[in-house]
Design a protein around this motif. Structure first.
Motif, PDB file in Angstrom:
ATOM      1  N   GLU A 144      -1.665   3.311  -8.907  1.00 37.66           N
ATOM      2  CA  GLU A 144      -1.596   2.733  -7.568  1.00 37.66           C
ATOM      3  C   GLU A 144      -2.858   1.948  -7.207  1.00 37.66           C
ATOM      4  O   GLU A 144      -2.821   1.082  -6.322  1.00 37.66           O
ATOM      5  N   ILE A 195      -3.215  -2.042  -6.676  1.00 39.62           N
ATOM      6  CA  ILE A 195      -2.922  -2.815  -5.474  1.00 39.62           C
ATOM      7  C   ILE A 195      -4.198  -3.400  -4.864  1.00 39.62           C
ATOM      8  O   ILE A 195      -4.145  -4.387  -4.121  1.00 39.62           O
ATOM      9  N   TYR A 201       0.023  12.528   0.915  1.00 46.02           N
ATOM     10  CA  TYR A 201       0.929  13.133  -0.073  1.00 46.02           C
ATOM     11  C   TYR A 201       0.379  14.456  -0.587  1.00 46.02           C
ATOM     12  O   TYR A 201       1.129  15.410  -0.799  1.00 46.02           O
ATOM     13  N   ARG A 216       2.892   7.762   5.080  1.00 43.81           N
ATOM     14  CA  ARG A 216       4.005   7.778   4.120  1.00 43.81           C
ATOM     15  C   ARG A 216       5.070   6.746   4.471  1.00 43.81           C
ATOM     16  O   ARG A 216       5.888   6.375   3.628  1.00 43.81           O
ATOM     17  N   THR A 220       4.417   3.586   5.604  1.00 42.91           N
ATOM     18  CA  THR A 220       3.936   2.205   5.484  1.00 42.91           C
ATOM     19  C   THR A 220       3.464   1.945   4.062  1.00 42.91           C
ATOM     20  O   THR A 220       2.932   2.840   3.408  1.00 42.91           O
ATOM     21  N   PRO A 221       3.643   0.720   3.561  1.00 43.47           N
ATOM     22  CA  PRO A 221       3.245   0.414   2.176  1.00 43.47           C
ATOM     23  C   PRO A 221       1.730   0.477   1.994  1.00 43.47           C
ATOM     24  O   PRO A 221       0.969   0.130   2.896  1.00 43.47           O
ATOM     25  N   LEU A 222       1.312   0.910   0.809  1.00 38.90           N
ATOM     26  CA  LEU A 222      -0.114   0.989   0.498  1.00 38.90           C
ATOM     27  C   LEU A 222      -0.763  -0.389   0.576  1.00 38.90           C
ATOM     28  O   LEU A 222      -1.919  -0.517   1.004  1.00 38.90           O
ATOM     29  N   MET A 223      -0.049  -1.441   0.177  1.00 43.91           N
ATOM     30  CA  MET A 223      -0.613  -2.787   0.223  1.00 43.91           C
ATOM     31  C   MET A 223      -1.019  -3.166   1.639  1.00 43.91           C
ATOM     32  O   MET A 223      -2.100  -3.725   1.864  1.00 43.91           O
ATOM     33  N   VAL A 224      -0.172  -2.853   2.613  1.00 45.29           N
ATOM     34  CA  VAL A 224      -0.473  -3.168   4.008  1.00 45.29           C
ATOM     35  C   VAL A 224      -1.662  -2.347   4.484  1.00 45.29           C
ATOM     36  O   VAL A 224      -2.523  -2.838   5.230  1.00 45.29           O
ATOM     37  N   GLN A 225      -1.749  -1.094   4.051  1.00 40.02           N
ATOM     38  CA  GLN A 225      -2.876  -0.242   4.434  1.00 40.02           C
ATOM     39  C   GLN A 225      -4.188  -0.784   3.881  1.00 40.02           C
ATOM     40  O   GLN A 225      -5.215  -0.785   4.578  1.00 40.02           O
ATOM     41  N   ASN A 279      -4.402   7.197   1.711  1.00 43.92           N
ATOM     42  CA  ASN A 279      -2.980   7.230   1.390  1.00 43.92           C
ATOM     43  C   ASN A 279      -2.637   8.462   0.571  1.00 43.92           C
ATOM     44  O   ASN A 279      -1.638   9.150   0.838  1.00 43.92           O
TER      45      ASN A 279
END
Length: 485
Positions: A426, A429, A369, A331, A333-338, A365
């Motif tokens: 999402e 991405i 949540y 939660r 870190t950005p999803l793009m980086v993941q 990711n």
């Protein structure tokens, strides 16, 4: 210049993967490895006509352009099959450094900063840097010196962006990942000009009567003016073979005599079929990928999220700490980086496809949540319910299964539904690593047709149909859950 985040990411991955990808010595076997596997994997971002772009050929997407022609010639000379791996321009360098591609052939300039990380072939094509402006404004500008206090656009990570910073003092630089977005911003008067390679700038101007291209009169070094092929550090044998093909192509003047003309014909053919209906297979493919990734990610997120929720509600302290750390990290870190970490990071040790990496990243990711949704729903059930069930002789397992969970599910269903709907959006991405989802196909259509707003409108409508349909389905099940409760 790449963004600082991308450089940091690439540095961390390379530092962690030195053992898996050691620097090759002078007598390396890079060429032998290519010939042994029978394929040459070429990293490419096909949104840069006339160098690389896509056309709709019999309902199928085909990548064409000058760089593609050169890539095919190199593969033919090596006696191997060319494999084109598509991804965003800003991800290409990371892909090469982590071994996802064998070379980058995508309008790449051999700048000193890039040379510190990869090797380059000889320049295969040299051009100037031009300015694209609205034709109605062409008379107000002369060259790069005319844009002090103006907004100037350039592709993120490109040589053009660096030149704007260095040679256009007073200009307000705006960078975007996609050239089509910059053209759209220019036509909407959000920016005043775009700095691009001359061949590409002329192609845009010839394809859109509202645009004009002009020489920016930049002072460009031989490296910055030329395009070269990026290759792994120390891959001397592969570099020598590539240079041999480049020398042959230049001797025969194939760029001017063949490649540029073929690219021009493809652009002209695309201009003759700019109807969005002509591109319905692209959008259909994008919807299929988006729905497929979303469905698999929902399954991963729901199952793993429920498991994490039960672990955090359990009595094993070390498992609770591990689950809490996972949720906190994901939660935070950005999803793009993941997505990039899973694709490029795992790719250093295991060849994972872009679709699998993107789906896995979105699912993992979502699990963080979903776990919080489940945990909050279970905690919302009064403890008296559990105590009453246990007093009637139900085991702890049966209490959770027949008493707590049915009530919790009814309570959390709206929040769970919102997470599923958000998941569809999402998934966009994953286009950064070349997955052909709806956003990726939108970019392809924009590059093909030189049209900005209409493809965006179509994608927006398609996303709305998907999310609205899912929301109605979730609402139907919500009513049934409350009725059963």
């Amino acid at each position: 210049m790449k963004s600082p985040l991308i450089w940091l990411f690439a540095w961390l991955l390379c530092l962690g993967g030195l053992a898996a990808h050691p620097v090759q010595a002078a007598g390396d076997d890079s060429l032998a490895q290519i010939k042994a596997k029978g394929t040459l994997v070429m990293g490419n971002s096909p949104n840069y006509p006339p160098y690389e772009f896509t056309v709709n050929e019999n309902g199928k997407e085909k990548i064409v352009g000058m760089d593609i022609a050169l890539g095919k010639q190199i593969a033919a000379d090596l006696g191997v099959r060319l494999v084109i791996k598509k991804m965003s321009f800003d991800s290409l360098l990371v892909a090469l450094e982590t071994g996802k591609v064998d070379m980058i052939l995508s309008g790449f300039s051999p700048t000193p900063e890039r040379k510190a990380h990869v090797d380059f072939s000889a320049n295969y094509y040299v051009s100037k840097q031009y300015l694209i402006v609205n034709k109605a404004d062409k008379g107000y500008y002369q060259d790069r010196h005319s844009f002090s206090g103006k907004k100037v656009g350039a592709v993120l990570g490109s040589t053009a962006a660096t030149l704007v910073k260095q040679q256009m003092p007073g200009a307000d630089l705006t960078t975007m990942e996609n050239a089509a977005d910059l053209v759209l911003a220019l036509k909407a008067h959000k920016i005043d000009t775009i700095v691009k390679d001359s061949a590409s700038a002329i192609a845009y101007a010839q394809s859109d009567s509202s645009l004009a291209a002009m020489d920016g009169k930049f002072e460009v070094s031989a490296d910055e003016a030329g395009n070269a092929i990026a290759l792994p550090k120390g891959a001397t044998s592969l570099t020598a073979a590539v240079n041999k093909t480049i020398a042959k192509v230049q001797k025969q003047d194939l760029f001017n005599k063949v490649y540029l003309k073929d690219a021009g014909k493809a652009i002209a053919q695309t201009n003759a079929t700019k109807s969005m209906w002509h591109y319905w297979p692209y959008f259909a493919k994008g919807v299929l990928y988006t729905v497929g990734i979303s469905l698999v990610a929902v399954v991963i997120g729901t199952l793993l999220g429920a498991l994490i929720a039960f672990v955090r509600l359990g009595h094993l302290a070390w498992l609770r700490a591990l689950a809490t750390a996972y949720v906190t990290f994901v939660r935070g870190t950005p999803l793009m980086v993941q997505v990039m970490f899973i694709y490029f990071g795992i790719g250093m040790f295991y060849d994972i496809s872009a679709v699998v990496a993107g789906t896995l990243a979105v699912g993992l990711n979502s699990a963080a949540y979903v776990s919080e949704v489940f945990r909050g729903g279970i905690d919302s059930i009064a403890k008296g319910q559990s105590e009453a069930a246990r007093s009637l002789g139900l085991s702890q397992k049966d209490t959770m299964r027949y008493v707590v969970l049915p009530q919790a599910l009814a309570n959390i269903w709206p929040a769970l539904g919102n997470e599923f709907i958000s998941l569809i959006k999402e998934t966009s991405i994953v286009s950064i690593i070349g997955v052909a989802d709806l956003i990726y196909q939108l970019r392809v259509v924009q590059a093909d047709t030189y049209s900005g707003v209409l493809p965006i409108t179509i994608a927006m409508v398609l996303y709305f149909i998907l999310t609205f349909g899912l929301s109605r389905l979730l609402h139907h099940f919500e009513k049934r859950l409350h009725h059963a409760a």
